[in-house]
Each structure stands twice: as C-alpha cells, then as structure tokens.
Motif scaffolding. Sequence first.
Motif, PDB file in Angstrom:
ATOM      1  N   ASN A 129       0.802  -1.218   0.000  1.00 18.35           N
ATOM      2  CA  ASN A 129       0.000   0.000   0.000  1.00 18.35           C
ATOM      3  C   ASN A 129       0.837   1.270   0.000  1.00 18.35           C
ATOM      4  O   ASN A 129       0.307   2.365   0.196  1.00 18.35           O
ATOM      5  CB  ASN A 129      -0.933  -0.001   1.218  1.00 18.35           C
ATOM      6  N   ASN A 130       2.151   1.115  -0.219  1.00 20.49           N
ATOM      7  CA  ASN A 130       3.052   2.284  -0.281  1.00 20.49           C
ATOM      8  C   ASN A 130       2.867   3.179   0.953  1.00 20.49           C
ATOM      9  O   ASN A 130       2.758   4.414   0.833  1.00 20.49           O
ATOM     10  CB  ASN A 130       2.818   3.080  -1.565  1.00 20.49           C
ATOM     11  N   THR A 131       2.845   2.548   2.089  1.00 20.57           N
ATOM     12  CA  THR A 131       2.608   3.259   3.343  1.00 20.57           C
ATOM     13  C   THR A 131       3.715   2.935   4.327  1.00 20.57           C
ATOM     14  O   THR A 131       4.195   1.800   4.377  1.00 20.57           O
ATOM     15  CB  THR A 131       1.250   2.852   3.936  1.00 20.57           C
ATOM     16  N   VAL A 132       4.129   3.930   5.087  1.00 14.40           N
ATOM     17  CA  VAL A 132       5.100   3.712   6.154  1.00 14.40           C
ATOM     18  C   VAL A 132       4.558   4.300   7.451  1.00 14.40           C
ATOM     19  O   VAL A 132       3.698   5.192   7.426  1.00 14.40           O
ATOM     20  CB  VAL A 132       6.476   4.319   5.840  1.00 14.40           C
ATOM     21  N   PHE A 133       5.079   3.765   8.536  1.00 12.14           N
ATOM     22  CA  PHE A 133       4.629   4.177   9.861  1.00 12.14           C
ATOM     23  C   PHE A 133       5.847   4.496  10.715  1.00 12.14           C
ATOM     24  O   PHE A 133       6.939   3.986  10.484  1.00 12.14           O
ATOM     25  CB  PHE A 133       3.824   3.056  10.519  1.00 12.14           C
ATOM     26  N   LEU A 134       5.606   5.333  11.718  1.00 13.88           N
ATOM     27  CA  LEU A 134       6.656   5.613  12.704  1.00 13.88           C
ATOM     28  C   LEU A 134       6.005   5.568  14.076  1.00 13.88           C
ATOM     29  O   LEU A 134       5.234   6.472  14.428  1.00 13.88           O
ATOM     30  CB  LEU A 134       7.300   6.985  12.450  1.00 13.88           C
TER      31      LEU A 134
END
Length: 121
Positions: free
Chosen positions: A75-80
């Motif tokens: 989903n071309n998503t990143v998290f922090l």
Amino acid sequence: QVQLVESGGGLVQAGGSLRLSCAASGRIFSINDMGWYRQAPGKQRELVATIPRGGSTNYADSVKGRFTASGDNANNTVFLQMNDLKPEDTAVYYCNAAVKISSLFAARDYWGQGTQVTVSS
C-alpha cells in the motif's frame, strides 16, 4: 504526480507515544525506499529513520530503542511508532520517498507536507 500524505502528529506529554503514518499515491512505478525526517525550529532537517525496500531499517542514534519504523509495501505506506517521547523530539516530521514514475526515469525524492509533533515536559 506523486503525493505523500502524513497523519498522526499532535501534542503529547513526555514519556508518551504517538504513531505517524504516511501514504504515497499518484503516478508511482516503483519506490526504492521511504523514510522519516524531522526539523525542529531553528535547526536543519535531520534523518529519523530510513526504510529501504528489501533492506534493514536504519535509525538516528537519538531515537534508537524508542522509535520503530515499518512499512506496508503493498500500500506504499510507512509508519513511525514513537515511544518514550522527549521534549527534544518536538519537531515537524516529514515523510520522504524515492519514487520512480516510469522505468525510463531515475528515482527522485518526494516529500510530504509535514506533521507537527510537540512533546511537553
């Protein structure tokens, strides 16, 4: 074009937690890597974490053991995930992605609009 949209910033007390998200959309052929940067008032933008496709995540020394970066490649998503936040973590946090819009072109950097994280003491 390519858009990066961040969310999840806010105000939190020292010792608290926040989770940032960043979703990339638009004309994306492939993404080489994504990452998180931050810029505090009067300071230069600095690296927080990089998330290479197929590689190991790298962190700035100042956040190691407290922050965890992860990605959802499909989903071309990143998290922090930011835990044990400190007042010195106060900054605008930016998402970055190295994106190829076509097989004919080299990847170039795209940036989100930034999300404010404020940690009170």
